[in-house]
Write an enzyme that holds these catalytic residues in place. Structure first.
Site, PDB file in Angstrom:
ATOM      1  N   GLU A  76      33.197  43.394  54.046  1.00  0.00           N
ATOM      2  CA  GLU A  76      34.606  44.477  53.374  1.00  0.00           C
ATOM      3  C   GLU A  76      34.896  45.222  52.990  1.00  0.00           C
ATOM      4  OE1 GLU A  76      37.362  41.531  53.113  1.00  0.00           O
ATOM      5  OE2 GLU A  76      39.342  42.457  52.024  1.00  0.00           O
ATOM      6  N   ASP A  77      33.272  45.712  52.378  1.00  0.00           N
ATOM      7  CA  ASP A  77      33.895  47.010  51.463  1.00  0.00           C
ATOM      8  C   ASP A  77      33.173  47.625  51.897  1.00  0.00           C
ATOM      9  OD1 ASP A  77      35.727  45.821  49.795  1.00  0.00           O
ATOM     10  OD2 ASP A  77      34.422  45.685  47.883  1.00  0.00           O
TER      11      ASP A  77
END
Ligand code: MN
Length: 702
Positions: A76-77
């Site tokens: 996700e990051d």
């Protein structure tokens, strides 16, 4: 600040050395991937996944879940691909990480939709690997614990979502400790003042109660020892959010709620539970009707315990829970307790795990049936708050249903086909209304008939999401096929007026018209006509467009058979019955409403071929029709009985009766009678006329 080393130490108490090393490796990978990123609080980002892993370590989760926790924000990051994780840590771990990421990254139009959608994804993820949801719950728990650094609005949004979605899920999975923490943290973020006020009040009350609590604890312990029973007695307190909810929901004062003294007795084995129950019932008098045996019949989330309430000294109520150590673990950790005993997660699912899977399966089935997300969440919301009743099938199988469930809910819980073809029920061997709420301990038997169909009225009283979804689904199908059927008849009738027929129209022409209306298949067009959304007259002219504008020859009327179902109804204003001259009024979305030819309500549109259509009754029209009669008669004793028996003698049925007295001598009675047709009605009226004292009978039409 906990480090990876302290975590590794803790892990080695229940994981093998090579597994602990894998967790370490995942940590260092995450540390590098998140390098330079910081949390809102200013700490290095990797402290968050580490904290999440620590929460899972408290639950003794397996090494793969812990690795997924370390890596849960990497895809996700940091833009690292799932494939890279697969190469590094294997398929299972990367699947888990991917599952958690998918739950996290979502964008929606409306909040309600977002929650519904969130929930579906979560349910799907759970079905594949329940550990995804456990990692997600731990992630959310840490975020809730560190909520303070966020801005007010964001904080409230996350808190609300936690209370509405995550706390119920934790509850459903039997994870009591996590649910309590979600609720108290969520409550604090949503209502800081109220939470603080209750917290102070509890603290004050605790001081006042100390002595009594110690005294009760002592006497219970002494009594257990005297009987030679091993047991640990613990004083319990309600958590802040549940106190708040009780104050709001049941409108009780704080003192009333705190006036209850609650204890838990933890013993070694099941047998001891029942013996300890005997002991406490000996010590204080039990409150009748409050004993519950959740050991013999566990709650749907797997919870097991004995519950009883006693009259203590000076009449103070004492609530007691009695359970084994193992049940205590289950009650606190629910589905996660499975990992407390088994360190390798590949075991065949059993117990709680199986129950949770069962629940997830039910959720998914519902989801497939429900059209959109909101309808779906409405269905599941009910299932998330389990206040169950337990009833028995005639063969003695126990069924768990939410409180307020009816025989129809029961029927759908047994099997969809049973629900769909249900016509009556017996509760404890007696015929009972389908709408009656079931009580625990009843035996329920469903009477079915082949070809029977769900009744739309059931939607007014069913409680379970499953029943609601299946009834709606069945009605949708039924309505569609009935609309298509009626639409086809309407269209062909109109085409006949133009000396044509649907079969005589070239397929290319039909396709062209479908194209104009942006419809796929002819059935869609017929359904639209049947539902009154499109006028048969207009469609017929479109279909015939090529052949010019020939004026229609006089229409032959369409025959009503009485079996048209949901798309045909009879006007309440003039209540037509077979034999009456009638017309059909097409009402958009509702289908056709049959009026008397002379009904004032349609006088204006009576001759508009786009709105009204000539009808007559088929020879073999089926069904019962209600008509309202106004009977004026001299007042006499036993009047209603006389009227009823006359109607009955003519094979009619009284549906409704109303009466007003005009003066002392004359009464006016309104009767709603169901009859087959006009001839039948004439017979009923003749019988009524023969009664002594009847002055006048009028059939009511608006
Ligand atoms: Mn996270």
């Amino acid at each position: 600040m906990p480090s990876i080393d302290t975590l590794a130490d803790r892990l080695s108490s229940y994981l093998a050395a090579d597994q602990v090393n894998l967790v370490r490796r995942a940590y260092f990978y995450a540390e590098q991937a998140h390098d330079g990123q910081r949390r809102r609080s200013g700490e290095a980002y990797v402290t968050h996944p580490l904290a999440v892993a620590n929460i899972l370590a408290d639950m003794h989760m397996d090494h793969q879940s812990l690795m997924a926790a370390m890596l849960h924000d990497v895809i996700e990051d940091t833009g690292i691909a799932k494939e890279a994780l697969t190469a590094q840590f294997g398929e299972t771990v990367s699947e888990l990480v991917d599952g958690v990421s998918k739950l996290t990254q979502m964008n929606f139009e409306t909040k309600a939709e977002a929650q519904a959608e969130n929930f579906q994804k979560m349910a799907m993820a759970m079905a594949r690997d329940i550990r995804v949801i456990l990692v997600k719950l731990a992630d959310r728990l840490h975020n809730m614990r560190t909520l303070e650094v966020l801005s007010g609005e964001k904080r409230r949004r996350i808190a609300k979502e936690t209370l509405e979605i995550y706390a119920p899920i934790a509850n459903r999975l039997g994870m009591h400790s996590m649910r309590v923490e979600f609720e108290d943290l969520g409550f604090k973020a949503m209502h800081p003042m109220r939470s603080e006020r209750i917290r102070t009040a509890v603290k004050r009350a605790r001081g006042n109660r100390k002595e009594i609590v110690a005294k009760i604890e002592e006497s219970i312990t002494a009594y257990l020892q005297r009987e030679g029973l091993q047991g640990e007695v613990i004083g319990r307190e309600k958590h802040l959010y549940s106190i708040y909810q009780k104050m709001r929901g049941k409108r009780r004062a704080f003192n009333e709620i705190m006036d209850v003294y609650a204890f838990r007795i933890i013993v070694d084995k099941v047998d001891t539970c029942y013996r300890a129950l005997g002991v406490v019932h000996n010590l204080y008098k039990p409150l009748p009707g409050r004993f519950k045996d959740y050991i013999a019949i566990p709650k749907a989330n797997g919870y097991q315990s004995l519950h009883t309430t006693l009259f203590g000294m000076h009449g103070v109520p004492i609530e007691i829970q009695i359970r084994t150590r193992e049940m205590e673990e289950m009650a606190n950790n629910g589905i996660a307790a499975h990992w407390l005993y088994k360190s390798d997660g590949d075991d065949a699912p059993k117990g709680n795990h199986a129950r949770a899977r069962q629940w997830v399966k039910g959720v998914l089935e519902m989801q497939q049936r429900a059209g959109n997300s909101l309808e779906f969440i409405e269905s599941v919301k009910i299932d998330l708050f389990p206040d169950e009743v337990y009833v028995f099938t005639p063969k003695g199988r126990i069924m768990e249903l939410p409180k307020g469930s009816t025989a129809v809910d029961f029927a759908y819980a047994v099997h969809t086909d049973v629900g769909n073809s249900c016509i009556a029920c017996r509760i404890n061997r007696r015929l009972a209304p389908l709408s009656q709420a079931l009580e625990s301990g009843s035996t329920v038997e469903i009477v079915t008939a082949p070809g029977a169909r769900p009744n739309p009225a059931w939607l007014n009283f069913v409680v379970t999401g499953k029943a609601r979804t299946h009834i709606r689904h069945a009605l949708k199908l039924q309505r569609r096929s009935e609309s298509i059927n009626l639409g086809e008849r309407l269209l062909n009738k109109t085409l006949t007026g133009f000396d044509s027929h649907l079969e005589k129209i070239a397929p290319e022409r039909v396709q062209a018209v479908l194209g104009e209306y942006r419809l796929e298949v002819i059935e869609d067009l017929l359904e639209d006509i049947g539902l009154g959304n499109r006028m048969a007259y207009v469609v017929a002219r479109r279909l015939l467009a090529e052949t010019g504008d020939a004026a229609p020859s006089p229409d032959g009327p369409l025959a009503i058979r009485g079996t048209e179902g949901l798309v045909l109804s009879y006007a309440k204003c003039c209540t037509p019955i077979p034999g009456d001259p009638i017309v059909g009024y097409l009402s958009a979305g509702k289908g056709m409403v049959v009026h008397l030819d002379s009904c004032k309500n349609i006088a204006d549109i009576r001759h508009n071929p786009e709105k009204c259509i000539q009808l007559n009754w088929a020879k073999d029209v089926a069904g019962e029709f209600n008509v309202e009669l106004r009977v004026e008669l001299e007042h006499q004793r036993g009047l209603i009985a006389l009227l009823a028996s006359s109607v009955n003698a003519a094979d009619g049925n009284i549906e409704k009766i109303g009466m007003d007295e005009r003066d002392g001598r004359i009464s006016v009675v309104q009767l709603v009678v169901s009859v087959h047709d006009r001839v039948h009605l004439a017979r009923v009226i003749k019988k009524l006329r023969a009664l002594n004292g009847v002055i006048r009978i009028t059939r009511m039409r608006a």
